[in-house]
Write an enzyme that holds these catalytic residues in place. Structure first.
Site, PDB file in Angstrom:
ATOM      1  N   ARG A 153     -69.700  -0.733 -63.795  1.00 34.34           N
ATOM      2  CA  ARG A 153     -70.140   0.030 -62.634  1.00 34.34           C
ATOM      3  C   ARG A 153     -70.197  -0.835 -61.379  1.00 34.34           C
ATOM      4  O   ARG A 153     -69.876  -0.379 -60.291  1.00 34.34           O
ATOM      5  CB  ARG A 153     -71.494   0.676 -62.901  1.00 34.34           C
ATOM      6  N   TYR A 210     -65.143  10.239 -35.835  1.00 33.53           N
ATOM      7  CA  TYR A 210     -64.712  11.096 -36.935  1.00 33.53           C
ATOM      8  C   TYR A 210     -65.739  12.201 -37.144  1.00 33.53           C
ATOM      9  O   TYR A 210     -66.917  11.936 -37.380  1.00 33.53           O
ATOM     10  CB  TYR A 210     -64.542  10.257 -38.200  1.00 33.53           C
ATOM     11  N   ASP A 267     -66.192   1.256 -37.302  1.00 32.82           N
ATOM     12  CA  ASP A 267     -65.176   1.978 -38.064  1.00 32.82           C
ATOM     13  C   ASP A 267     -63.823   1.515 -37.532  1.00 32.82           C
ATOM     14  O   ASP A 267     -63.402   1.906 -36.443  1.00 32.82           O
ATOM     15  CB  ASP A 267     -65.354   3.485 -37.886  1.00 32.82           C
ATOM     16  N   LYS A 297     -56.581   5.746 -45.685  1.00 29.85           N
ATOM     17  CA  LYS A 297     -55.629   5.825 -44.585  1.00 29.85           C
ATOM     18  C   LYS A 297     -54.671   4.625 -44.610  1.00 29.85           C
ATOM     19  O   LYS A 297     -53.891   4.483 -45.526  1.00 29.85           O
ATOM     20  CB  LYS A 297     -56.395   5.922 -43.272  1.00 29.85           C
TER      21      LYS A 297
END
Length: 379
Positions: free
Chosen positions: A52, A104, A177, A202
């Protein structure tokens, strides 16, 4: 391979030069195991306990992104939204977040939801107004300044150096970002940011076949410790095959970003004065208000994203989008194929996007085909 001795393009192309042991594979193996054997004495000779938060599937991609960003560490997440949310949740409850008006839309909406729940205190600033941003930070310093530049989908530019200096002077953290410029064009940590976020779906992946996110930090800190804990305990992890695909995509990152950026600039120049358009929004154009700042902080190009505003209005923009043939009508950006969207109708109620705007994500096709497609679509 030493990070200090080789260019970022070389590091990316060779995946840091890592060679798989035993068979000396150039293509890295996939590590699907969810658990790891203990030694007879109860120790973990392989250095792993549970996948994990300790899967070797992430090691190479995280190390490569950290090297490209000049970061202390990078972590992968199952989406860009998961990466951003994990950072926001690592802040103290009720922390003030100062975010840009143009950003965004899904993350802006999520920040507003977190604020409505009392988890953060949220305020907004104008992306390109450096003087006003300095004053806002000085008057009421945020715990976290969120920056997106160029800002989706209208591509305003924020002066990263000035924003980071103002935040640091008042004890604020800065997260950027950097999905659109990628570390090929901008390295925010070198300009003073504390954290960099990517929707790795992206450009980092670049092939429309992985949903992923990433965070990188300039230095270790209590907030970064909580980010690591939140990822591990909250289970915000990427699958091993997705991590492998992401690494494969990152190895061509520099070629894709530079080629697509050159095509985007050619498109912007071609249609800049087209009477069918009310505006071409692209920071690579000298007439763009943020051009000088973009030129200073984006090295080697202005990115592969631009938007056009159709002079005849919303319905004409919708019709032009419908006539596109080479550009594909699809949500997302940063892939090898060029994409187009009428963002106002995609974002829905509350959208701050102009209704006459078509967002273009330029891919790696022949620019002549893209120019011809836009020309015929505009009618």
């Amino acid at each position: 391979m030493s990070d200090a001795k080789h260019a970022p393009d070389t590091l990316a192309a060779q995946g840091l030069g890592w060679i798989a042991p035993i068979h000396r594979d150039l293509a890295p193996p996939i590590h699907p195991s969810s658990t790891f054997e203990r030694g007879a004495d109860g120790s973990f000779p392989g250095g792993r306990v549970y996948a994990r938060d300790q899967s070797p599937a992430y090691d190479q991609a995280e190390a490569l992104l950290a090297a490209l960003e000049g970061a202390h560490q990078a972590l992968l997440f199952p989406s860009g939204m998961a990466a951003a949310t994990t950072l926001l949740q690592a802040l103290e409850p009720g922390s003030r977040v100062l975010a840009p008006r143009a950003m965004y839309w899904a993350l802006r909406n999520w920040m507003q939801e977190l604020a409505a729940r009392g988890q953060i205190a949220l305020d907004f600033y104008d992306n390109a107004d450096t003087a006003a941003l300095r004053a806002r930070i000085a008057t009421q310093p945020p715990r976290l300044l969120w920056v997106e530049t160029p800002a989706n989908p209208t591509w305003e530019i924020t002066d990263l150096t000035a924003a980071c200096a103002a935040a640091r002077a008042h004890g604020s953290l800065v997260a950027v970002d950097s999905t659109v410029p990628t570390p090929v064009l901008t390295r925010p940590l070198e300009l003073g940011a504390d954290f960099v976020m990517h929707s790795a779906t992206k450009y980092l992946n670049g092939h429309s076949d992985v949903v992923a996110g990433a965070l990188a930090c300039r230095a270790d800190s209590p907030v970064w410790t909580r980010v690591r804990q939140n990822r591990a305990l909250g289970g915000a992890i990427l699958g091993p095959f997705e991590a492998w695909l992401l690494l494969r995509g990152m190895r061509t990152l520099a070629l894709r970003v530079r080629h697509a950026s050159a095509s985007a600039l050619a498109i912007a120049r071609t249609f800049e004065r087209d009477p069918r358009l009310a505006a071409v929004l692209y920071p690579g154009l000298p007439g763009h208000p943020g051009h000088a700042t973009a030129a200073a902080q984006m090295q080697g190009g202005f990115g592969a994203m631009l938007s056009i505003r159709v002079a005849a209005g919303e319905q004409a923009a919708l019709a032009a989008t419908g006539r596109l043939q080479v550009f594909k009508r699809a949500t997302s950006l940063g892939s090898v194929e060029s994409l187009a969207e009428h963002r106002f109708s995609v974002e829905g109620p509350g959208s701050q996007c102009p209704p006459d705007l078509i967002r273009l994500s330029v891919g790696i096709e022949a620019v002549e085909d893209l120019l011809a497609d836009l020309d015929q679509a505009l009618g």
